[in-house]
Motif scaffolding. Structure first.
Motif, PDB file in Angstrom:
ATOM      1  N   ILE A 173      -5.071   7.326  -0.466  1.00 56.96           N
ATOM      2  CA  ILE A 173      -4.490   7.176   0.964  1.00 56.96           C
ATOM      3  C   ILE A 173      -4.574   5.446   0.953  1.00 56.96           C
ATOM      4  O   ILE A 173      -4.904   4.870   0.831  1.00 56.96           O
ATOM      5  N   THR A 174      -3.522   5.520   2.311  1.00 56.08           N
ATOM      6  CA  THR A 174      -3.178   4.132   2.332  1.00 56.08           C
ATOM      7  C   THR A 174      -4.086   3.793   3.573  1.00 56.08           C
ATOM      8  O   THR A 174      -3.923   4.690   4.830  1.00 56.08           O
ATOM      9  N   GLY A 175      -3.658   2.316   3.777  1.00 51.37           N
ATOM     10  CA  GLY A 175      -3.648   1.805   5.470  1.00 51.37           C
ATOM     11  C   GLY A 175      -4.877   0.658   4.802  1.00 51.37           C
ATOM     12  O   GLY A 175      -5.762   0.403   4.274  1.00 51.37           O
TER      13      GLY A 175
ATOM     14  N   LYS B  65       0.699  -1.389  -0.263  1.00 48.24           N
ATOM     15  CA  LYS B  65       0.426  -0.234  -0.232  1.00 48.24           C
ATOM     16  C   LYS B  65       1.094   0.906   0.261  1.00 48.24           C
ATOM     17  O   LYS B  65       1.051   1.766  -0.497  1.00 48.24           O
ATOM     18  N   SER B  66       1.608   1.249   0.944  1.00 50.65           N
ATOM     19  CA  SER B  66       2.309   2.433   0.748  1.00 50.65           C
ATOM     20  C   SER B  66       3.535   2.797   0.099  1.00 50.65           C
ATOM     21  O   SER B  66       4.202   3.487  -1.060  1.00 50.65           O
ATOM     22  N   SER B  67       4.319   1.166  -0.384  1.00 48.03           N
ATOM     23  CA  SER B  67       5.207   1.604  -1.009  1.00 48.03           C
ATOM     24  C   SER B  67       4.712   2.032  -2.479  1.00 48.03           C
ATOM     25  O   SER B  67       4.969   2.634  -3.454  1.00 48.03           O
TER      26      SER B  67
ATOM     27  N   LEU C  65      -1.421  10.808   2.240  1.00 55.69           N
ATOM     28  CA  LEU C  65      -2.115  10.267   3.344  1.00 55.69           C
ATOM     29  C   LEU C  65      -1.937   8.650   3.845  1.00 55.69           C
ATOM     30  O   LEU C  65      -2.995   7.644   3.403  1.00 55.69           O
ATOM     31  N   ASP C  66      -0.771   9.183   4.168  1.00 50.08           N
ATOM     32  CA  ASP C  66      -0.201   7.357   4.368  1.00 50.08           C
ATOM     33  C   ASP C  66      -0.767   6.803   5.957  1.00 50.08           C
ATOM     34  O   ASP C  66      -0.416   7.557   7.028  1.00 50.08           O
ATOM     35  N   GLU C  67      -1.321   5.781   5.958  1.00 47.38           N
ATOM     36  CA  GLU C  67      -2.075   4.708   6.545  1.00 47.38           C
ATOM     37  C   GLU C  67      -3.536   5.780   7.759  1.00 47.38           C
ATOM     38  O   GLU C  67      -3.417   6.338   8.833  1.00 47.38           O
ATOM     39  N   LEU C  68      -3.412   6.867   6.950  1.00 48.57           N
ATOM     40  CA  LEU C  68      -4.360   7.552   7.333  1.00 48.57           C
ATOM     41  C   LEU C  68      -6.090   6.648   7.828  1.00 48.57           C
ATOM     42  O   LEU C  68      -6.869   6.931   8.885  1.00 48.57           O
TER      43      LEU C  68
HETATM   44 MG    MG Z   1       1.877   1.642   4.872  1.00 43.61          MG
END
Ligand code: MG
Ligand code: ATP
Length: 205
Positions: A167-169, A49-51, A135-138
């Motif tokens: 948005i990730t998470g 997700k974040s990558s 918005l990482d890990e929002l």
């Molecule tokens: Mg992540």
């Protein structure tokens, strides 16, 4: 007996099939004539997700676009992405969260931290010079109830028309997914950590 299928027959059939496929793809591309700032959600339990979000940051910077990053849960402070992107003049990097709730163990503090963090995001959501906002890990402050999803949705909907937001998470709320343009769910098939392998630099952080 039917005549043997020659290589020339096969090549012709392949060419005809590819031509039909190209016509379908070209028609779909021609139909997609709209332009807008997108809301993308990368969710699910699988890795990536974040990558993926930071991959889009690299793409955007490559197009001389301005990028904003807000990290809501600070798992670790030595990530390769932060070290790399912080060197770039066209990216603004905000660390807005502390650790996971089981690290901080203070609900009031977590809520205040998340609210303060969202105020920082709001300034970026009002800034048309930011082309891509990550918005990482929002999803975690939403899941834990530190931030109200409807309030966040309203702010997202009022952002500049051409601003993209990622948005990730895990466990993205349904209302957010419904409002999004692109939603991808990463599925956990297997992960090295489950075999006792430590997080690896360059892969996991
Ligand atoms: Mg992540
Ligand atoms: P990445 O940052 O690698 O794209 P992610 O954003 O999809 O991962 P997070 O839940 O934010 O996933 O977790 C970040 C860290 O946890 C990374 O080190 C990642 O490799 C690891 N991780 C992600 N998914 C899993 C999983 N299903 N099992 C174990 N560890 C995982």
């Amino acid at each position: 007996m039917p005549p043997a299928d020659t290589d020339t027959d096969k090549a012709q059939r392949h060419r005809a099939r590819m031509q039909r496929q190209k016509a379908v793809v070209d028609a779909a591309i021609a139909r997609a004539d709209k332009n807008k700032g997108l809301l993308l959600i990368l969710t699910g339990n699988g890795k990536g997700k974040s990558s993926s979000a930071f991959g889009m940051a690299a793409r955007a910077l490559g197009h001389s676009m301005r990028v904003g990053v807000a990290q809501f849960i600070k798992g670790r402070s030595d990530t390769g992405e932060e070290a790399f992107f912080r060197q770039h003049h066209n990216i603004i990097w905000h660390v807005l969260g502390e650790g996971f709730t089981w690290d901080t163990q203070d609900l009031t503090r977590d809520r205040e931290t998340a609210q303060r963090g969202w105020a920082v995001v709001q300034t970026m959501l009002r800034d048309p010079s930011i082309d891509l906002l990550i918005l990482d890990e929002l999803t975690y402050p939403l899941k834990f109830g530190w931030l109200d999803v409807n309030a966040i949705l309203a702010d997202l909907q009022n952002r500049p028309a051409m601003q993209h937001v990622v948005i990730t998470g895990r466990a993205a709320p349904d209302v957010l997914c419904q409002a999004a343009d692109t939603v991808t769910e990463m599925r956990d098939v297997k992960h090295a950590f489950q075999s006792g392998i430590q997080a690896q630099a360059g892969i996991d952080y």
